[in-house]
Design an enzyme around this catalytic site. Structure first.
Site, mmCIF file in Angstrom:
data_model
loop_
_atom_site.group_PDB
_atom_site.id
_atom_site.type_symbol
_atom_site.label_atom_id
_atom_site.label_comp_id
_atom_site.label_asym_id
_atom_site.label_seq_id
_atom_site.Cartn_x
_atom_site.Cartn_y
_atom_site.Cartn_z
ATOM 1 N N ASP A 179 0.833 -1.210 0.000
ATOM 2 C CA ASP A 179 0.000 0.000 0.000
ATOM 3 C C ASP A 179 0.867 1.260 0.000
ATOM 4 O O ASP A 179 1.985 1.251 0.514
ATOM 5 C CB ASP A 179 -0.919 -0.023 1.237
ATOM 6 N N HIS B 128 2.127 3.056 -9.036
ATOM 7 C CA HIS B 128 1.945 1.622 -9.305
ATOM 8 C C HIS B 128 3.115 1.102 -10.150
ATOM 9 O O HIS B 128 3.641 0.024 -9.912
ATOM 10 C CB HIS B 128 0.620 1.367 -10.034
ATOM 11 N N LEU C 53 10.956 -20.473 -4.557
ATOM 12 C CA LEU C 53 9.994 -19.577 -3.895
ATOM 13 C C LEU C 53 8.640 -19.745 -4.565
ATOM 14 O O LEU C 53 8.562 -19.833 -5.796
ATOM 15 C CB LEU C 53 10.457 -18.115 -4.067
HETATM 16 C C1 IPE Z 1 -5.547 -2.860 -0.153
HETATM 17 O O1 IPE Z 1 -5.150 -1.560 -0.374
HETATM 18 C C2 IPE Z 1 -5.529 -3.647 -1.412
HETATM 19 C C3 IPE Z 1 -4.233 -3.789 -2.074
HETATM 20 C C4 IPE Z 1 -3.069 -3.415 -1.633
HETATM 21 C C5 IPE Z 1 -4.293 -4.456 -3.334
HETATM 22 P P1 IPE Z 1 -6.184 -0.352 -0.458
HETATM 23 O O2 IPE Z 1 -5.367 0.875 -0.488
HETATM 24 O O3 IPE Z 1 -7.139 -0.561 -1.568
HETATM 25 O O4 IPE Z 1 -6.971 -0.499 0.924
HETATM 26 P P2 IPE Z 1 -8.035 0.460 1.638
HETATM 27 O O5 IPE Z 1 -9.215 0.560 0.746
HETATM 28 O O6 IPE Z 1 -7.365 1.789 1.820
HETATM 29 O O7 IPE Z 1 -8.332 -0.196 2.934
HETATM 30 C C1 IPE Z 2 -1.690 0.116 -3.283
HETATM 31 O O1 IPE Z 2 -1.426 1.468 -3.340
HETATM 32 C C2 IPE Z 2 -1.851 -0.508 -4.637
HETATM 33 C C3 IPE Z 2 -3.214 -0.971 -4.947
HETATM 34 C C4 IPE Z 2 -4.235 -0.944 -4.152
HETATM 35 C C5 IPE Z 2 -3.396 -1.528 -6.257
HETATM 36 P P1 IPE Z 2 -2.608 2.526 -3.331
HETATM 37 O O2 IPE Z 2 -2.991 2.802 -4.749
HETATM 38 O O3 IPE Z 2 -3.716 2.079 -2.472
HETATM 39 O O4 IPE Z 2 -1.878 3.784 -2.720
HETATM 40 P P2 IPE Z 2 -2.491 4.862 -1.724
HETATM 41 O O5 IPE Z 2 -3.037 4.114 -0.553
HETATM 42 O O6 IPE Z 2 -3.562 5.585 -2.464
HETATM 43 O O7 IPE Z 2 -1.333 5.724 -1.379
HETATM 44 MG MG MG Z 3 -4.140 2.391 -0.499
#
Ligand code: IPE
Ligand code: IPE
Ligand code: MG
Length: 257
Positions: free
Chosen positions: A27, A44, A138
């Site tokens: 995240d 990403h 792995l």
């Molecule tokens: C959780 O991250 C899902 C992934 C990392 C794929 P999100 O950023 O979507 O989670 P919430 O919605 O903030 O909890």
């Molecule tokens: C996690 O990073 C990746 C996915 C959920 C695909 P985020 O896109 O949720 O990044 P933030 O939380 O907005 O910084």
């Molecule tokens: Mg996020």
């Protein structure tokens, strides 16, 4: 007093051992990009580098299972451009990385409700899994359109269809083989980057006794050193699985003798 053995987490690893299975919520990509005045998708894109580094880091430490949450069942709620970028990135990764993963002895698994994806993506996933199926260095699991509740429900549906006669008397051991990640031990160490302290519908059943590690580091900034810090934290913890500290010490002494 009746003795109840209802938990599937019966094996107690000794304090100080390496985790066998690390599961990560990747995240913070969007915030990483925002800090640099870049579009979210640049985060990403950059996050892919961290994935590569984590695969290497796990192989070099002899960690056998790495599970990454790449796209949740709730992530469809994001802007359509971001969703299609993520799906496109997944396709590009499958096209460009399978050969390298295979050369490094990585077995790829993709878990989640793949029925929502276009056939081309599903075919690439199945092809990648087949190519790498016999690798043992792995097991890399990518959770895509995955949700912990989806997983438990699909396992329940498969279990009840397979054994309708057992209705009313199913146990944990009946359900476990139907979970999407039945091939892996439960995660020892759960890591979430990006500062949030929640599970976000990741592995609900399997995380019952995992050790949790939260870090503010954003996923694109997470690296080998950051993973090492998480592992050090993990290795100092005493995993009791319901027992007392004294019981664990006694068991360790007995096995030393
Ligand atoms: C959780 O991250 C899902 C992934 C990392 C794929 P999100 O950023 O979507 O989670 P919430 O919605 O903030 O909890
Ligand atoms: C996690 O990073 C990746 C996915 C959920 C695909 P985020 O896109 O949720 O990044 P933030 O939380 O907005 O910084
Ligand atoms: Mg996020």
């Amino acid at each position: 007093m009746s003795k109840r053995h209802t938990s599937s987490t019966q094996v107690i690893p000794a304090v100080g051992t390496m985790p066998q299975h690390v599961a990560i919520i990747m995240d913070g990509n969007g915030r990483w990009a925002k800090k640099r005045f870049l579009p979210r998708v640049a985060g990403h894109q950059r996050g892919v580098e961290t994935v590569r580094e984590m695969v290497k880091a796990c192989i070099s430490r002899d960690i056998k299972y790495l599970t990454l949450f790449a796209f949740s069942s709730e992530n469809w709620r994001r802007p359509v451009e971001e969703v299609s970028f993520l799906l496109g990135l997944f396709v590009r990764m499958l096209q460009s990385e399978i050969g390298k993963l295979d050369a490094n002895g990585v077995r790829l698994k993709v878990v989640g409700d793949l029925s929502a994806f276009e056939p081309r993506l599903v075919a690439l996933v199945r092809e990648g899994e087949a190519t790498t199926a016999n690798n043992t260095a792995l097991t890399l699991t990518i959770c895509a359109n995955y949700g912990g509740r989806w997983d438990v429900l699909q396992a329940l549906n498969h279990m009840t269809l397979a054994h309708p006669e057992k209705a009313g008397s199913f146990g944990e051991a009946d359900l476990a083989p139907h979970l999407a990640m039945a091939y892996a031990p439960e995660p020892d160490l759960f890591i979430r980057t990006g500062g949030e302290q929640r599970i976000s519908n990741f592995l609900l059943w399997q995380l019952a006794y995992s050790e949790f590690y939260f870090t503010d580091t954003l996923w694109p900034d997470f690296d080998d050193t950051a993973l090492e810090q998480a592992i050090v934290s993990y290795r100092y913890r005493e995993r009791r699985f319901g027992r007392t500290s004294e019981q664990l010490v006694a068991v360790a002494k007995a096995s030393d003798a």
